[in-house]
Design a protein around this motif. Structure first.
Motif, PDB file in Angstrom:
ATOM      1  N   SER A 568       4.503  38.757  17.504  1.00 12.03           N
ATOM      2  CA  SER A 568       5.054  38.688  18.870  1.00 12.03           C
ATOM      3  C   SER A 568       6.526  39.051  18.786  1.00 12.03           C
ATOM      4  O   SER A 568       7.389  38.184  18.795  1.00 12.03           O
ATOM      5  N   PRO A 569       6.806  40.376  18.649  1.00 11.84           N
ATOM      6  CA  PRO A 569       8.190  40.801  18.498  1.00 11.84           C
ATOM      7  C   PRO A 569       9.068  40.302  19.631  1.00 11.84           C
ATOM      8  O   PRO A 569       8.583  40.004  20.728  1.00 11.84           O
ATOM      9  N   TRP A 570      10.336  40.224  19.323  1.00  9.92           N
ATOM     10  CA  TRP A 570      11.338  39.719  20.250  1.00  9.92           C
ATOM     11  C   TRP A 570      11.996  40.894  20.940  1.00  9.92           C
ATOM     12  O   TRP A 570      12.714  41.614  20.279  1.00  9.92           O
ATOM     13  N   VAL A 571      11.778  41.119  22.177  1.00 10.86           N
ATOM     14  CA  VAL A 571      11.167  40.344  23.214  1.00 10.86           C
ATOM     15  C   VAL A 571      10.726  41.328  24.295  1.00 10.86           C
ATOM     16  O   VAL A 571      11.202  42.463  24.315  1.00 10.86           O
ATOM     17  N   LEU A 572       9.863  40.940  25.181  1.00 13.36           N
ATOM     18  CA  LEU A 572       9.357  41.896  26.177  1.00 13.36           C
ATOM     19  C   LEU A 572      10.478  42.459  27.059  1.00 13.36           C
ATOM     20  O   LEU A 572      10.607  43.663  27.225  1.00 13.36           O
ATOM     21  N   MET A 573      11.276  41.557  27.621  1.00 10.82           N
ATOM     22  CA  MET A 573      12.279  42.027  28.609  1.00 10.82           C
ATOM     23  C   MET A 573      13.647  41.422  28.305  1.00 10.82           C
ATOM     24  O   MET A 573      13.730  40.266  27.889  1.00 10.82           O
ATOM     25  N   ASP A 574      14.704  42.170  28.534  1.00 11.70           N
ATOM     26  CA  ASP A 574      16.067  41.636  28.382  1.00 11.70           C
ATOM     27  C   ASP A 574      16.199  40.373  29.233  1.00 11.70           C
ATOM     28  O   ASP A 574      15.622  40.291  30.327  1.00 11.70           O
ATOM     29  N   PHE A 575      16.976  39.428  28.734  1.00 13.50           N
ATOM     30  CA  PHE A 575      17.140  38.175  29.482  1.00 13.50           C
ATOM     31  C   PHE A 575      18.579  37.702  29.375  1.00 13.50           C
ATOM     32  O   PHE A 575      19.279  37.996  28.407  1.00 13.50           O
ATOM     33  N   ARG A 576      18.999  36.955  30.370  1.00 14.46           N
ATOM     34  CA  ARG A 576      20.382  36.473  30.384  1.00 14.46           C
ATOM     35  C   ARG A 576      20.637  35.474  29.278  1.00 14.46           C
ATOM     36  O   ARG A 576      19.845  34.550  29.064  1.00 14.46           O
ATOM     37  N   SER A 577      21.780  35.667  28.607  1.00 16.29           N
ATOM     38  CA  SER A 577      22.214  34.684  27.615  1.00 16.29           C
ATOM     39  C   SER A 577      23.734  34.688  27.578  1.00 16.29           C
ATOM     40  O   SER A 577      24.342  35.750  27.410  1.00 16.29           O
ATOM     41  N   PRO A 578      24.340  33.510  27.693  1.00 18.64           N
ATOM     42  CA  PRO A 578      25.804  33.471  27.663  1.00 18.64           C
ATOM     43  C   PRO A 578      26.368  33.792  26.283  1.00 18.64           C
ATOM     44  O   PRO A 578      27.566  33.999  26.136  1.00 18.64           O
ATOM     45  N   ASN A 579      25.505  33.844  25.255  1.00 23.53           N
ATOM     46  CA  ASN A 579      25.986  34.167  23.898  1.00 23.53           C
ATOM     47  C   ASN A 579      26.191  35.661  23.702  1.00 23.53           C
ATOM     48  O   ASN A 579      26.488  36.097  22.596  1.00 23.53           O
ATOM     49  N   ARG A 580      25.966  36.451  24.714  1.00 25.61           N
ATOM     50  CA  ARG A 580      25.897  37.907  24.525  1.00 25.61           C
ATOM     51  C   ARG A 580      26.889  38.621  25.439  1.00 25.61           C
ATOM     52  O   ARG A 580      26.495  39.298  26.397  1.00 25.61           O
ATOM     53  N   PRO A 581      28.199  38.471  25.151  1.00 29.26           N
ATOM     54  CA  PRO A 581      29.197  38.980  26.098  1.00 29.26           C
ATOM     55  C   PRO A 581      29.603  40.445  25.926  1.00 29.26           C
ATOM     56  O   PRO A 581      30.384  40.947  26.744  1.00 29.26           O
ATOM     57  N   LEU A 582      29.107  41.133  24.902  1.00 28.08           N
ATOM     58  CA  LEU A 582      29.612  42.486  24.611  1.00 28.08           C
ATOM     59  C   LEU A 582      29.598  43.370  25.875  1.00 28.08           C
ATOM     60  O   LEU A 582      28.540  43.745  26.386  1.00 28.08           O
ATOM     61  N   ALA A 583      30.828  43.694  26.320  1.00 28.71           N
ATOM     62  CA  ALA A 583      30.964  44.389  27.614  1.00 28.71           C
ATOM     63  C   ALA A 583      30.407  45.803  27.540  1.00 28.71           C
ATOM     64  O   ALA A 583      30.533  46.492  26.537  1.00 28.71           O
ATOM     65  N   GLY A 584      29.753  46.199  28.595  1.00 32.18           N
ATOM     66  CA  GLY A 584      29.217  47.564  28.681  1.00 32.18           C
ATOM     67  C   GLY A 584      27.873  47.719  27.991  1.00 32.18           C
ATOM     68  O   GLY A 584      27.157  48.689  28.223  1.00 32.18           O
ATOM     69  N   ILE A 585      27.527  46.774  27.133  1.00 38.29           N
ATOM     70  CA  ILE A 585      26.245  46.849  26.431  1.00 38.29           C
ATOM     71  C   ILE A 585      25.394  45.636  26.807  1.00 38.29           C
ATOM     72  O   ILE A 585      24.338  45.765  27.417  1.00 38.29           O
TER      73      ILE A 585
END
Ligand code: GCB
Length: 621
Positions: A568-585
């Motif tokens: 069950s590879p990670w993951v079907l759809m992008d999801f919000r996470s506050p740990n992921r701030p890289l702007a523009g990406i």
């Protein structure tokens, strides 16, 4: 002298609504401040199959960061908190500093974060209020059914305490019988999503802490003696016997329970015992077993006295044999994908049939027969859709990363959420695996904690398999799965990120695996991030090409693991996470989705789809 409840009072002398409000106020005031004393909420299996009065829609809301609606300036629980839903009156000797009738609205179901820009990062209490009219019937119980409220919630009806609940991802039901009366009523909820170290999950997660009444809410009325829980499943083995039990709350020993499957002309009845349960066992002729290829569902009527639930259920068996997973006695390979309950297109917490159908529709398009519903129990609509669409499900308790494993209160919280998850969802044919945890540290106290959960899960439901997603360690180019927790599991889950958090995609080509357990293995996570639409060389991170390359190298490596029975590879759809701030990406999204949150498929989707559809991945035995 026996005091009249507000509802009986209303029935007997039919006073004016104002008088009723006054009585409610007096009742609430008499219910003394201090410790919360309302009864604990209960689980109702198949709640979504019962007739209900929906309380979905617009609720008046007040954001209350200091929780001054419930606590006084010396932090005492108030007896005149905002749950009284007071309106200021001329001549009041004190100010009323809130007014729900003037407050802004939020939609329920729905997290508050994605409904209002200023609430995107809000963590704290929010008050909700809604008016409703109701005509209770005689000799019934009325339950306030809450699909989920993240994280800690308190409920009052007409100013009377109804219940308090912890845990943001499970359904619960508050008995509001004594509080609801004929005519105009109101319900007030306070929902607090503040993270605490001793919560489950704890301070750290890799998903958005969506707060609020995130799933459906309704009133369910049942007779005095009612079916609260039941478990019906196909017994393992060749024949077609359906077994299980039906529990009837408030019943007398000897009361009759009936289970009928009209399409199969099958019917049985049994007596309720001293523990309120009736044991069920009956043979059925011509049963078509549920499977991903034939997701046949039957109407099942469960009846007890005045009460009945019309279920829609599939019947199948699942077990392990050595390193195989057997569905209906035959080895199966689980072609899966992990899914967060993130709503496609609009983002926020998923809750609707449409959300479920979109997410699971993509999983079907990918060629899946299996989904890992991470990292907490998903809602009933998702499970119903999985039953209907023929997708096997891994359902997960929110024991994520490093909880306070040495704290008995944390164990109690995890147990309560596990109980609610299993007791609510136990009749879904789709669910084959109960996952106890994800990526927990391999300490002794952790192992004991999760072993306790695993044996509790087996006690509650011996018909399904127990798993957990374990961390993997490496020695040179060998990946080793030897977490001691593996002993307590039927199926080993393992997460690895070769090509993303370690090494390059081609590192997978030289990686060997050592699995210290002769049990089926599911690679429960692997993958990497890509921004949809970003193209470039496959050596450049965040491009779709780089992500696709990870899959190209992972799949042949995984295929060489003898006991691999699913992924069950990670993951079907992008999801919000506050740990992921890289702007523009990232822009605060975890970008490991095969699809963006706006539905754009990335190249890796096709790579995996091809492998799943060609049958070039996976051995069942
Ligand atoms: C993991 C976690 C998952 C994260 C993922 C990631 O190992 O289980 O919750 O979102 O990695 O993207 O890093």
């Amino acid at each position: 002298m026996k005091l009249l409840s507000a509802r009986m009072f209303a029935r007997v002398i039919a006073p004016s609504p104002r008088l009723i409000a006054l009585v409610a106020l007096l009742v609430a005031l008499a219910a003394a401040p201090g410790a919360w004393s309302a009864p604990a909420p209960i689980v109702l299996t198949g709640a979504d199959r019962r007739p209900a009065t929906s309380l979905n829609g617009e609720w008046a809301t007040i954001v209350d960061p200091y929780f001054s609606g419930l606590f006084s300036f010396h932090h005492q629980e108030k007896s005149n908190g905002w749950f009284l839903n007071r309106k200021a009156r001329p001549g009041d000797p004190f100010p009323t500093e809130y007014d729900f009738s003037k407050a802004p609205k939020l939609k329920v179901p729905g997290d508050w974060n994605t409904q209002h820009e200023s609430l995107l990062y809000y963590e704290g209490p929010v008050w909700y209020e809604r008016d409703f009219t109701y005509q209770p019937r005689e000799r019934t119980h009325i339950f306030l059914h809450v699909g989920a409220a993240n994280y800690h919630s308190w409920f009052w009806v007409n100013g009377q305490k109804a219940c308090e609940h912890e845990g943001g991802y499970t359904a619960f039901n508050c008995d509001v019988t004594s509080a609801v009366h004929a005519g105009a009523n109101f319900v007030v909820a306070a929902v607090d999503n503040t993270r605490h170290e001793d919560n489950v999950p704890t301070l750290e997660t890799d998903w958005w802490n969506y707060g609020g009444l995130t799933r459906e809410i309704s009133l369910i009325e049942v007779p005095d003696a009612f079916i609260d829980q039941y478990d019906l499943h196909l017994s393992r083995g060749e024949g077609s016997a359906i077994e299980g039990w039906v529990h009837v709350a408030g019943s007398q020993p000897g009361a009759k329970v009936e289970v009928e499957i009209p399409e199969l002309n099958a019917k049985t009845s049994a007596d309720v015992g001293d523990d309120g349960r009736a044991a069920i066992h009956f043979s059925v002729e011509g049963l078509k077993r549920w499977s991903p290829d034939t997701p046949k569902l039957y109407k099942v009527a469960v009846r007890a006295g005045q009460d009945s639930v019309d279920e829609l259920m599939g019947f199948r068996t699942v077990e392990t044999r050595g390193t195989e997973i057997l569905l209906n006695g035959k080895p199966i390979f689980l072609r899966g994908v992990s899914i967060h309950a993130e709503a496609p297109y609009r983002t926020g917490r998923a809750y609707s049939d449409k959300d479920a159908e979109t997410l699971l529709g993509w999983a079907k398009e990918l060629g899946c027969n299996f989904v890992r519903l991470a990292h907490y129990p998903h809602d009933e609509t998702m499970l119903r859709a999985a039953d209907r669409m023929g997708l096997l499900v891994w359902s997960e308790n929110p024991v994520y990363w490093a909880l306070e494993f040495d704290n008995p209160k944390v164990l109690a919280k995890a147990e309560q959420q596990l109980d609610e998850e299993i007791n609510t969802s136990r009749n879904h044919a789709a669910i084959i695996l109960w996952s106890m945890a994800n990526e927990t540290p391999a300490t002794e106290v952790r192992t004991q904690f999760i072993e306790t959960l695993a044996s509790r899960a087996r006690g509650l439901d011996p018909t399904r398999l127990i798993t957990a997603a374990l961390l993997v360690r490496g020695e040179g180019h060998t990946k080793i799965v030897d977490d001691p927790l593996g002993k307590a599991l039927d199926v080993i889950g393992a997460n690895e990120y070769i090509g993303w958090y370690e090494g390059k995609p081609e590192t997978a080509d030289v990686t060997k695996w050592q699995i210290d357990y002769q049990k089926p293995l599911i690679m429960s996570e692997f993958g990497g991030g890509a921004k949809a639409g970003l193209h470039g060389a496959e050596t450049v991170r965040w491009t779709e090409e780089y992500q696709a390359d990870i899959f190209r190298h992972q799949l042949p490596m995984l295929n060489q693991i003898d006991q691999l029975r699913g992924m069950s590879p990670w993951v079907l759809m992008d999801f919000r996470s506050p740990n992921r701030p890289l702007a523009g990406i990232q822009d605060e999204f975890n970008r490991k989705g095969l699809i963006s949150e706006q539905g754009e498929k990335k190249q890796a989707f096709s790579v995996l789809q091809k492998a799943y559809k060609d049958g070039t991945i996976g051995k069942a035995e």
